[in-house]
Design a protein around this motif. Structure first.
Motif, PDB file in Angstrom:
ATOM      1  N   SER A 364      23.008  35.828  26.485  1.00  0.00           N
ATOM      2  CA  SER A 364      21.687  35.225  26.332  1.00  0.00           C
ATOM      3  C   SER A 364      21.676  34.352  25.098  1.00  0.00           C
ATOM      4  CB  SER A 364      20.624  36.311  26.167  1.00  0.00           C
ATOM      5  OG  SER A 364      20.305  36.856  27.409  1.00  0.00           O
ATOM      6  N   GLY A 365      20.843  33.337  25.186  1.00  0.00           N
ATOM      7  CA  GLY A 365      20.719  32.473  24.003  1.00  0.00           C
ATOM      8  C   GLY A 365      21.013  31.001  24.167  1.00  0.00           C
ATOM      9  N   ALA A 366      21.815  30.542  25.063  1.00  0.00           N
ATOM     10  CA  ALA A 366      22.502  31.182  26.180  1.00  0.00           C
ATOM     11  C   ALA A 366      23.762  30.395  26.538  1.00  0.00           C
ATOM     12  CB  ALA A 366      21.581  31.195  27.409  1.00  0.00           C
ATOM     13  N   GLN A 367      24.725  31.086  27.079  1.00  0.00           N
ATOM     14  CA  GLN A 367      25.947  30.399  27.539  1.00  0.00           C
ATOM     15  C   GLN A 367      26.639  31.213  28.622  1.00  0.00           C
ATOM     16  OE1 GLN A 367      28.396  28.281  24.700  1.00  0.00           O
ATOM     17  NE2 GLN A 367      30.246  29.265  25.477  1.00  0.00           N
ATOM     18  N   ALA A 368      27.133  30.495  29.631  1.00  0.00           N
ATOM     19  CA  ALA A 368      27.994  31.119  30.633  1.00  0.00           C
ATOM     20  C   ALA A 368      29.372  30.473  30.554  1.00  0.00           C
ATOM     21  CB  ALA A 368      27.406  30.935  32.029  1.00  0.00           C
ATOM     22  N   GLU A 369      30.377  31.220  30.943  1.00  0.00           N
ATOM     23  CA  GLU A 369      31.750  30.698  31.001  1.00  0.00           C
ATOM     24  C   GLU A 369      32.388  31.225  32.275  1.00  0.00           C
ATOM     25  OE1 GLU A 369      36.218  31.066  30.204  1.00  0.00           O
ATOM     26  OE2 GLU A 369      34.763  32.512  30.931  1.00  0.00           O
ATOM     27  N   ILE A 370      33.140  30.360  32.935  1.00  0.00           N
ATOM     28  CA  ILE A 370      33.846  30.783  34.148  1.00  0.00           C
ATOM     29  C   ILE A 370      35.317  30.406  34.051  1.00  0.00           C
ATOM     30  CG2 ILE A 370      34.074  30.244  36.628  1.00  0.00           C
ATOM     31  CD1 ILE A 370      31.122  30.619  36.896  1.00  0.00           C
ATOM     32  N   HIS A 371      36.168  31.359  34.372  1.00  0.00           N
ATOM     33  CA  HIS A 371      37.604  31.077  34.444  1.00  0.00           C
ATOM     34  C   HIS A 371      38.204  31.935  35.556  1.00  0.00           C
ATOM     35  CE1 HIS A 371      37.672  34.721  31.816  1.00  0.00           C
ATOM     36  NE2 HIS A 371      38.779  34.978  32.482  1.00  0.00           N
ATOM     37  N   ALA A 372      39.448  31.655  35.901  1.00  0.00           N
ATOM     38  CA  ALA A 372      40.129  32.446  36.927  1.00  0.00           C
ATOM     39  C   ALA A 372      41.157  33.365  36.270  1.00  0.00           C
ATOM     40  CB  ALA A 372      40.822  31.515  37.916  1.00  0.00           C
ATOM     41  N   GLU A 373      41.461  34.450  36.957  1.00  0.00           N
ATOM     42  CA  GLU A 373      42.511  35.367  36.488  1.00  0.00           C
ATOM     43  C   GLU A 373      43.407  35.703  37.671  1.00  0.00           C
ATOM     44  OE1 GLU A 373      40.573  38.708  34.597  1.00  0.00           O
ATOM     45  OE2 GLU A 373      39.713  37.425  33.027  1.00  0.00           O
ATOM     46  N   THR A 374      44.697  35.775  37.422  1.00  0.00           N
ATOM     47  CA  THR A 374      45.641  36.134  38.479  1.00  0.00           C
ATOM     48  C   THR A 374      46.128  37.556  38.234  1.00  0.00           C
ATOM     49  OG1 THR A 374      46.341  33.835  38.557  1.00  0.00           O
ATOM     50  CG2 THR A 374      47.774  35.444  39.654  1.00  0.00           C
ATOM     51  N   VAL A 375      45.994  38.392  39.258  1.00  0.00           N
ATOM     52  CA  VAL A 375      46.364  39.803  39.096  1.00  0.00           C
ATOM     53  C   VAL A 375      47.895  39.920  39.054  1.00  0.00           C
ATOM     54  CG1 VAL A 375      46.121  42.133  40.037  1.00  0.00           C
ATOM     55  CG2 VAL A 375      44.275  40.467  40.347  1.00  0.00           C
ATOM     56  N   ARG A 376      48.371  40.744  38.123  1.00  0.00           N
ATOM     57  CA  ARG A 376      49.814  40.872  37.877  1.00  0.00           C
ATOM     58  C   ARG A 376      50.381  42.122  38.563  1.00  0.00           C
ATOM     59  NH1 ARG A 376      52.641  37.061  35.196  1.00  0.00           N
ATOM     60  NH2 ARG A 376      53.606  38.636  33.852  1.00  0.00           N
ATOM     61  N   ASP A 377      51.705  42.174  38.639  1.00  0.00           N
ATOM     62  CA  ASP A 377      52.355  43.274  39.364  1.00  0.00           C
ATOM     63  C   ASP A 377      52.008  44.658  38.808  1.00  0.00           C
ATOM     64  OD1 ASP A 377      53.505  41.505  41.041  1.00  0.00           O
ATOM     65  OD2 ASP A 377      55.465  41.489  40.037  1.00  0.00           O
ATOM     66  N   GLY A 378      51.775  44.747  37.495  1.00  0.00           N
ATOM     67  CA  GLY A 378      51.568  46.083  36.895  1.00  0.00           C
ATOM     68  C   GLY A 378      50.136  46.574  36.939  1.00  0.00           C
ATOM     69  N   TRP A 379      49.257  45.846  37.671  1.00  0.00           N
ATOM     70  CA  TRP A 379      47.808  46.157  37.596  1.00  0.00           C
ATOM     71  C   TRP A 379      47.498  47.585  37.997  1.00  0.00           C
ATOM     72  CZ3 TRP A 379      44.604  47.661  41.631  1.00  0.00           C
ATOM     73  CH2 TRP A 379      45.177  47.617  42.905  1.00  0.00           C
ATOM     74  N   ARG A 380      48.173  48.072  39.088  1.00  0.00           N
ATOM     75  CA  ARG A 380      47.798  49.382  39.626  1.00  0.00           C
ATOM     76  C   ARG A 380      48.082  50.483  38.602  1.00  0.00           C
ATOM     77  NH1 ARG A 380      47.049  50.754  44.862  1.00  0.00           N
ATOM     78  NH2 ARG A 380      48.098  48.903  45.643  1.00  0.00           N
ATOM     79  N   GLU A 381      49.289  50.459  38.043  1.00  0.00           N
ATOM     80  CA  GLU A 381      49.634  51.460  37.032  1.00  0.00           C
ATOM     81  C   GLU A 381      48.691  51.349  35.832  1.00  0.00           C
ATOM     82  OE1 GLU A 381      53.740  51.090  36.019  1.00  0.00           O
ATOM     83  OE2 GLU A 381      53.615  52.996  34.912  1.00  0.00           O
ATOM     84  N   GLY A 382      48.292  50.107  35.539  1.00  0.00           N
ATOM     85  CA  GLY A 382      47.412  49.857  34.389  1.00  0.00           C
ATOM     86  C   GLY A 382      46.030  50.455  34.532  1.00  0.00           C
ATOM     87  N   VAL A 383      45.549  50.615  35.759  1.00  0.00           N
ATOM     88  CA  VAL A 383      44.182  51.156  35.908  1.00  0.00           C
ATOM     89  C   VAL A 383      44.151  52.560  36.499  1.00  0.00           C
ATOM     90  CG1 VAL A 383      43.141  48.865  36.095  1.00  0.00           C
ATOM     91  CG2 VAL A 383      43.723  50.091  38.178  1.00  0.00           C
ATOM     92  N   GLU A 384      45.245  52.960  37.144  1.00  0.00           N
ATOM     93  CA  GLU A 384      45.197  54.265  37.827  1.00  0.00           C
ATOM     94  C   GLU A 384      45.111  55.442  36.867  1.00  0.00           C
ATOM     95  OE1 GLU A 384      46.992  54.003  42.327  1.00  0.00           O
ATOM     96  OE2 GLU A 384      48.357  54.465  40.689  1.00  0.00           O
TER      97      GLU A 384
END
Ligand code: HMG
Length: 445
Positions: A364-384
């Motif tokens: 708020s105040g205010a600003q928005a930002e948009i970007h893309a992210e590419t999921v990496r091979d280690g994602w599952r171990e990283g969140v499980e």
């Protein structure tokens, strides 16, 4: 080019919870559905009496360092994003570094430390700072620690009271990350707005209804700006769309607008035309009011289509699951949304490696930002391995009277003595004030 992005994530929730439907709604004389369905928050996390933004941030960071086997020597920056800082000079990152130095060999004297504010956008700006620092080759092989931590409390009786929350997300930013790589393309929507602010006051002044419109307007600008560098977006380009989530109902509004935007001039708009017509184009209307009226009618129809509902279930709903259980964590909000989506995918055994997410941050105040992210091979171990479910399940359920006491304990204008509701174990706790009015912390085994 070497990928740079998020290598590890950890979360620390405030250890108390307020049940909005069962405990809050009856006292407010509201239908519980307003909170569970309309706003979309079931519980707000709140901090116990020995918790604050430093303890929650340090606890999330310690969990992250332990899981990755890191020592202070491995960390070259500590950036904290918060809207709840209690010190106008000494950054919260220095307090957190001091906590961590109590439990690790070595110190963070070599680490660059800072602080930012601007809701979850500031968490994203800390990621940017880390990204740029690594890309510029200034990191000397070290990674960056970004911690988004907030106690989001409103004045009692303010409509915002239904969207409170408290917790922290810690992220490690490094080369060849395990979880997601950040895009170089970014879009911004930024304007001087007066909708939510805290001019030298703890609790926000809020124009809630206007804040919703400002969120949507800035997000749309950011998306258009992003498309000007990255090309048009299409629903199938992205597996998830994590957004700043002050409450899930806000994301429902943003998602519908976003879907209309990203399906315009696509085969999806054509396929929907038989049922709901083509999207209104401004040049076909005599006045702006007529055009806006036509858009509202189109959106009402769009909301009910199978195509929209399927997209929402797949691409948006997984991003708001955690938020609905904890409330608004301001600076950590979009970072919770990303984590929520990754956890949902892991639990459903979806293979995300190589898929993209479109991430929308906001302050708020205010600003928005948009970007893309590419999921990496280690994602599952990283969140499980994360203990999110256990943390949320273990929270102490407050009665309304207890909630009022907790609100008072964390009110900087009040001095009240309240017994803790939970027993700290293996975590940093607030122990009181020092000789220069600094807040002091200890690690409890
Ligand atoms: P309110 O006026 O109490 O709620 O405040 P309401 O009457 O508008 O109801 C909320 C929704 O529940 C509505 O849905 C109702 O229809 C629905 P909508 O029409 O908007 O789609 N509802 C029901 N649904 C089902 N069954 C029922 C029922 N009753 C009602 N029985 C408000 C809501 C969000 C304005 C308030 O809580 C507030 O001011 N919150 C704080 C400001 C905020 O979160 N703004 C969001 C955008 S700004 C932002 O995201 C930045 C922020 O994080 C700050 C920062 O860190 O920068 C906040």
């Amino acid at each position: 080019m070497t990928a740079v992005g998020i290598d590890a994530i950890e979360l620390w929730s405030g250890k108390l919870r307020l049940d909005l439907a069962e405990t809050f709604a009856p006292v407010k004389g509201e239908d519980p559905g307003k909170y569970t369905k309309g706003i979309g928050i079931e519980y707000s996390s709140l901090p116990d009496v020995y918790e604050d933004i430093v303890t929650m941030g340090a606890n999330a960071a310690k969990q992250l360092m332990d899981r990755k086997g890191l020592t202070p020597e491995d960390i070259g920056r500590i950036d904290v994003a918060t809207e709840s800082a209690f010190d106008n000079s000494k950054p919260v990152s220095t307090y957190i570094a001091g906590c961590l130095e109590q439990v690790y060999d070595g110190d963070f004297h070599h680490a660059n430390k800072g602080e930012r504010k601007f809701a979850c956008l500031s968490g994203t700006q800390c990621l940017d700072d880390a990204y740029n620092w690594i890309r510029a080759g200034r990191n000397r092989g070290r990674a960056a620690l970004v911690i988004a931590t907030d106690t989001a409390l409103y004045e009692r009786g303010d409509p915002g009271e239904a969207t409170q929350g408290a917790g922290a997300v810690a992220m490690l930013i490094d080369e060849e990350p395990d979880i997601v790589a950040l895009s170089t393309e970014q879009g911004y929507g930024s304007a001087d707005e007066t909708d939510f602010l805290k001019p030298n006051q703890q609790f926000p002044s809020v124009d809630g209804k206007r804040s919703i419109q400002v969120y949507l307007a800035r997000m749309r600008e950011a998306l258009e700006d992003y498309e000007s560098v990255a090309g048009d977006t299409h629903p199938e380009d992205f597996v998830y769309f994590p957004f700043h989530t002050p409450y899930p109902g806000m994301v429902r509004k943003a998602a519908l607008l976003g879907y209309r935007h990203i399906t315009r001039d696509t085969e999806i708009e054509d396929a929907l035309a038989d049922d709901i017509g083509m999207q209104p184009r401004e040049e076909n209307y005599e006045t702006r009011e007529d055009y806006e009226e036509a858009i509202r009618a189109y959106m009402d129809e769009l909301k009910g289509t199978r195509q929209y509902q399927e997209w929402y279930e797949q691409a948006i709903e997984p991003t708001i699951q955690v938020s609905g259980q904890v409330g608004n964590w301001y600076t950590a909000s979009v970072h919770l949304a990303r984590l929520s989506a990754l956890r949902a995918a892991a639990s459903e055994d979806v293979d995300l490696a190589g898929e993209k997410m479109l991430v929308g941050s906001y302050g708020s105040g205010a600003q928005a930002e948009i970007h893309a992210e590419t999921v990496r091979d280690g994602w599952r171990e990283g969140v499980e391995g994360l203990d999110v479910d256990a943390q949320l399940a273990d929270r102490y359920d407050l009665s309304f009277e207890e909630y009022e006491l907790v609100h008072d304990v964390h009110n900087h204008q009040k001095e009240v003595e309240v017994e803790e509701f939970t027993q700290p174990e293996g975590e940093f706790v607030f122990t009181g004030w020092g000789r220069m009015n600094e807040r002091r912390y200890e690690y409890v085994e």
